[in-house]
Design a protein around this motif. Structure first.
Motif, PDB file in Angstrom:
ATOM      1  N   ALA A  21       0.826  -1.207   0.000  1.00  0.00           N
ATOM      2  CA  ALA A  21       0.000   0.000   0.000  1.00  0.00           C
ATOM      3  C   ALA A  21       0.856   1.250   0.000  1.00  0.00           C
ATOM      4  O   ALA A  21       0.555   2.239  -0.693  1.00  0.00           O
ATOM      5  CB  ALA A  21      -0.929  -0.016   1.211  1.00  0.00           C
ATOM      6  N   ALA A  22       1.947   1.236   0.770  1.00  0.00           N
ATOM      7  CA  ALA A  22       2.849   2.385   0.807  1.00  0.00           C
ATOM      8  C   ALA A  22       3.468   2.624  -0.548  1.00  0.00           C
ATOM      9  O   ALA A  22       3.648   3.769  -0.984  1.00  0.00           O
ATOM     10  CB  ALA A  22       3.922   2.164   1.871  1.00  0.00           C
ATOM     11  N   ALA A  23       3.826   1.530  -1.238  1.00  0.00           N
ATOM     12  CA  ALA A  23       4.433   1.663  -2.568  1.00  0.00           C
ATOM     13  C   ALA A  23       3.444   2.261  -3.553  1.00  0.00           C
ATOM     14  O   ALA A  23       3.805   3.093  -4.406  1.00  0.00           O
ATOM     15  CB  ALA A  23       4.921   0.307  -3.056  1.00  0.00           C
ATOM     16  N   GLU A  24       2.187   1.864  -3.450  1.00  0.00           N
ATOM     17  CA  GLU A  24       1.186   2.379  -4.376  1.00  0.00           C
ATOM     18  C   GLU A  24       0.852   3.832  -4.075  1.00  0.00           C
ATOM     19  O   GLU A  24       0.522   4.602  -4.994  1.00  0.00           O
ATOM     20  CB  GLU A  24      -0.068   1.519  -4.296  1.00  0.00           C
ATOM     21  CG  GLU A  24       0.120   0.114  -4.829  1.00  0.00           C
ATOM     22  CD  GLU A  24      -1.123  -0.727  -4.649  1.00  0.00           C
ATOM     23  OE1 GLU A  24      -2.094  -0.222  -4.053  1.00  0.00           O
ATOM     24  OE2 GLU A  24      -1.117  -1.899  -5.100  1.00  0.00           O
ATOM     25  N   ALA A  25       0.949   4.219  -2.784  1.00  0.00           N
ATOM     26  CA  ALA A  25       0.629   5.608  -2.410  1.00  0.00           C
ATOM     27  C   ALA A  25       1.729   6.576  -2.809  1.00  0.00           C
ATOM     28  O   ALA A  25       1.485   7.778  -2.977  1.00  0.00           O
ATOM     29  CB  ALA A  25       0.370   5.696  -0.900  1.00  0.00           C
ATOM     30  N   GLY A  26       2.943   6.075  -2.979  1.00  0.00           N
ATOM     31  CA  GLY A  26       4.053   6.957  -3.315  1.00  0.00           C
ATOM     32  C   GLY A  26       4.549   7.703  -2.082  1.00  0.00           C
ATOM     33  O   GLY A  26       4.108   7.491  -0.956  1.00  0.00           O
ATOM     34  N   GLY A  27       5.504   8.563  -2.280  1.00  0.00           N
ATOM     35  CA  GLY A  27       6.035   9.338  -1.166  1.00  0.00           C
ATOM     36  C   GLY A  27       7.196   8.688  -0.472  1.00  0.00           C
ATOM     37  O   GLY A  27       7.777   9.253   0.460  1.00  0.00           O
ATOM     38  N   MET A  28       7.580   7.467  -0.882  1.00  0.00           N
ATOM     39  CA  MET A  28       8.716   6.777  -0.264  1.00  0.00           C
ATOM     40  C   MET A  28       9.700   6.451  -1.374  1.00  0.00           C
ATOM     41  O   MET A  28       9.327   6.031  -2.467  1.00  0.00           O
ATOM     42  CB  MET A  28       8.277   5.500   0.458  1.00  0.00           C
ATOM     43  CG  MET A  28       9.422   4.826   1.222  1.00  0.00           C
ATOM     44  SD  MET A  28       8.868   3.323   2.068  1.00  0.00           S
ATOM     45  CE  MET A  28       7.741   4.019   3.268  1.00  0.00           C
ATOM     46  N   ALA A  29      10.944   6.674  -1.064  1.00  0.00           N
ATOM     47  CA  ALA A  29      11.987   6.442  -2.068  1.00  0.00           C
ATOM     48  C   ALA A  29      11.977   4.979  -2.500  1.00  0.00           C
ATOM     49  O   ALA A  29      11.742   4.076  -1.703  1.00  0.00           O
ATOM     50  CB  ALA A  29      13.349   6.828  -1.507  1.00  0.00           C
ATOM     51  N   GLU A  30      12.298   4.778  -3.791  1.00  0.00           N
ATOM     52  CA  GLU A  30      12.308   3.410  -4.335  1.00  0.00           C
ATOM     53  C   GLU A  30      13.338   2.535  -3.634  1.00  0.00           C
ATOM     54  O   GLU A  30      13.086   1.375  -3.334  1.00  0.00           O
ATOM     55  CB  GLU A  30      12.600   3.452  -5.835  1.00  0.00           C
ATOM     56  CG  GLU A  30      12.616   2.091  -6.479  1.00  0.00           C
ATOM     57  CD  GLU A  30      12.829   2.188  -7.978  1.00  0.00           C
ATOM     58  OE1 GLU A  30      13.209   1.133  -8.559  1.00  0.00           O
ATOM     59  OE2 GLU A  30      12.621   3.263  -8.568  1.00  0.00           O
ATOM     60  N   GLU A  31      14.482   3.137  -3.331  1.00  0.00           N
ATOM     61  CA  GLU A  31      15.536   2.356  -2.654  1.00  0.00           C
ATOM     62  C   GLU A  31      15.065   1.882  -1.295  1.00  0.00           C
ATOM     63  O   GLU A  31      15.325   0.756  -0.887  1.00  0.00           O
ATOM     64  CB  GLU A  31      16.790   3.224  -2.535  1.00  0.00           C
ATOM     65  CG  GLU A  31      17.961   2.492  -1.877  1.00  0.00           C
ATOM     66  CD  GLU A  31      19.199   3.378  -1.797  1.00  0.00           C
ATOM     67  OE1 GLU A  31      20.135   2.957  -1.102  1.00  0.00           O
ATOM     68  OE2 GLU A  31      19.210   4.464  -2.420  1.00  0.00           O
TER      69      GLU A  31
END
Length: 693
Positions: free
Chosen positions: A144-154
């Protein structure tokens, strides 16, 4: 039922077939080294890697537990899996199974914070499968965090590696329990199955939804169910390919026989344990019985197919067919405890149809050749005993030979072997063996005729002749009752018996010949005395035939009966006696009637069944006695009905005795036979044995 058996490491020179038992759907690769590395890196991560700071601060503390585990030697495959069932006692579980069950400290309360990575790792290392649900929650939260964005890919990738490392621990715990399911306590096994089912549902959800754009690497579907099935296939291979130490020498048989006996028994016992112990615990959608049955079947079939590629000896060809066509389908697949479970699995045959047909053709050829060789060897040994003047055995007062018993046993065993594969194969070989038996009987007759011709001077000649005649009874009884052999096939036996009778009666008939000549030499003076001497001579010789079976002794007595009647008629037909007066003819007729009665009584009392001969002499006497040509015609017509081979030549020879008949009367009487010519065919010959000139 299957016998005790040894264990199998593989046929000589045969290498295991990699992946031969893998299910078609099993494409999941083994855990990579990167997963293991990611697990090691988890110890350096903080709870903030996956849990929001606020939740990390209020996370429940955990009581530190110190677990002391004794290391055990890891059992191979299913080698110990079924021991609980087969030995009737439960083994202790792995150290992880001794952990107290119930809610763990890492289990969040309703609405509570998720446990940290370190907490989950600690729980999983202790074997606490309750950690599976919060781990799944972490996975979903990360997605869910990945889909929401706002967090670095690394950062996302780093946190995902932690989750995947935890899943490696969970997978090893779950599949480890399922590799030895009967060693685990039922509750622990249910937990592992519940986790596996939940992971399978999550896989299906991911597969059914549209792909989502995310910086995270797609790690689902994880295919744990396929991994479990792969482990089942490996366990089946280990179970079936493992030798039982110390049994090979004791059980005997060829290596291939021990191999397949071991695999058959092991498969049957293991599948029964799966049905009785595992099926009630496993979810129905897992198809636990089908998974094990297919894995065992595929390995079994691979072993047979590999063996079938070689040039097999006769014994191993037969053994393969017995397993494929009989023991495997009947004693394993359709055994009482398995038939209901395996009907829907439809395992099929261990070998393809074309391979089975090739093996069956090879078996039939091998077996027929073997039967032919064994019968030839038996006849060779028997004929050697004849020529070496070895006396036959005596059994119940009869001369006895084992040849018939040996031959019947040889061909019966050949058919029984084929029937032990399939009844259809038994019918196929039956026709082939009957042809070989017919050829053998012809060889037997030729060998016996040669013995009759060359060995007359041997001391045990007559005893061996009688023994071989007696053999015909065993042959004929078995061939007619069990094999329903056609009469044409048995003709050599009739010839052999006839030639044997001729040999036994040769001396007797030679001694009777000069006695019968006296009838004509004395112009039928005192025929009663001559016949009495004939009967006495026969009576003296009859004990020589006592060692024949009763049926053959009666048959031989009928031949003596025929010979006496025939020789008597021959003397009447010599045209040396012409009686012109009715009184003389009536006197001769009276002598013939008296002699006929003596012959009939003597032969009947000694067992002759030749009732068909009773009227042969009395009717001729009546023809000689009668004076009216019309009455003679009636008697001749009746006589020709009883003895269809009575010809005009024979009639003329008898009428020649009646010197008071004119040529026209003789011609008129002879014409009565024209009416009956060809009407009847004689079932037994009398006058066809008498030549008149």
């Amino acid at each position: 039922m299957l016998k005790m058996m040894t264990f199998f490491q593989g046929l000589p020179g045969q290498q295991p077939v990699p992946g031969a038992l893998d299910f078609p759907r099993s494409h999941q690769k083994l855990p990579s080294t990167s997963e293991v590395d990611s697990e090691a890196s988890m110890s350096e991560a903080s709870s903030e890697d996956l849990v929001p700071p606020l939740e990390a601060e209020v996370a429940l503390g955990r009581d530190e537990e110190e677990t002391v585990k004794k290391k055990k030697k890891k059992p191979k495959g299913l080698a110990n899996m079924f021991s609980v069932f087969t030995k009737g006692r439960k083994k202790k579980g792995h150290p992880s199974s001794s952990e107290p069950e119930g809610k763990t400290e890492s289990q969040p309360g309703p609405g509570g914070p998720l446990p940290t990575v370190e907490e989950l790792k600690a729980d999983l290392e202790r074997g606490r499968l309750e950690a599976a649900r919060p781990l799944l929650a972490l996975e979903r939260e990360l997605q869910a965090a990945a889909e929401a964005g706002g967090m670095a890919e690394e950062e996302l990738v780093r946190r995902q590696s932690k989750v995947e490392a935890l899943y490696v621990l969970l997978r090893d715990q779950v599949l480890g329990l399922l590799r030895r399911p009967l060693e685990a306590p039922p509750e622990r096994l249910r937990q592992a199955l519940a986790v596996l089912a939940e992971q399978e549902r999550e896989d299906q959800c991911v597969v059914s939804t549209a792909p989502r754009s995310s910086a995270l690497e797609a790690m689902r579907p994880r295919h744990w169910l396929q991994l479990w099935r792969r482990d089942v296939a490996r366990a089946a291979e280990e179970r079936l390919a493992t030798h039982a130490e110390g049994r090979s020498e004791a059980e005997g048989g060829s290596e291939a026989e021990r191999v397949f006996l071991h695999m058959g028994r092991t498969m049957k016992e293991d599948l029964e344990a799966v049905v009785e112990r595992l099926k009630p615990l496993f979810p129905a959608e897992f198809g636990v019985v089908a998974a094990y049955a297919q894995s065992y079947h595929e390995y079994f079939a691979a072993q047979l197919m590999a063996m079938a590629q070689f040039e097999l000896c006769e014994r191993d060809t037969y053994m393969l067919l017995v397993w494929v066509q009989n023991l495997y389908p009947n004693d394993i697949i359709n055994s009482p405890k398995l038939v209901g479970e395996l009907q829907e699995v439809r395992l099929g045959s261990l070998l393809p149809p074309n391979q089975i047909r090739r093996l069956e053709a090879t078996f039939l050829s091998n077996e027929v050749t073997s039967v032919k060789e064994l019968m030839a060897r038996a006849l060779e040994l028997e004929s050697q005993r004849w020529t070496q003047d070895v006396a036959p055995q005596r059994l119940d007062g009869h001369c006895h030979s084992e040849l018939a018993i040996d031959i019947i046993q040889i061909i019966s065993q050949g058919q029984a072997k084929a029937e032990s594969i399939t009844l259809d194969l038994g019918m196929q070989i039956k026709h082939m063996l009957l042809m070989e038996l017919a050829a053998f009987l012809r060889s037997y007759q030729r060998a016996f005729d040669e013995f009759l011709e060359r060995c007359k001077q041997l001391r045990n000649y007559r005893a061996n002749v009688i023994a071989n005649i007696n053999n015909c009874l065993s042959f004929r009884t078995s061939m007619e009752q069990k094999w329903q052999a056609p009469q044409d096939l048995l003709r050599p036996l009739s010839e052999l018996k006839s030639h044997g009778f001729d040999a036994l009666l040769q001396n007797l008939f030679r001694d009777l010949k000069p006695l019968f000549k006296r009838f004509t030499q004395t112009r039928w003076a005192a025929p009663e005395q001559t016949l009495e001497e004939i009967i006495t001579t026969v009576g003296i010789r009859l004990p020589e035939f006592s060692e024949l079976h009763d049926c053959f002794r009666e048959e031989l007595m009928e031949l003596v009966h025929l010979h006496l009647v025939k020789e008597y008629i021959i003397r009447l037909s010599k045209r040396r006696l012409v009686l012109k007066s009715a009184e003389q003819q009536q006197q001769l007729a009276g002598h013939i009637l008296a002699n006929a009665n003596v012959i009939q009584c003597f032969c009947t009392q000694n067992g002759s069944p030749g009732t068909w001969l009773h009227q042969a002499l009395p009717t001729l006497a009546e023809i000689i006695r009668l004076q009216d040509p019309s009455a003679i015609k009636i008697e001749v017509a009746t006589y020709a009905t009883s003895y269809p081979d009575f010809s005009k030549g024979h009639l003329s020879a008898i009428l020649a005795i009646k010197g008071n008949l004119s040529n026209s009367e003789v011609k008129s009487i002879r014409s009565i036979l024209d009416v009956n010519t060809g009407v009847h065919k004689p079932t037994k010959s009398l006058f066809s044995l008498i030549k008149v000139g």
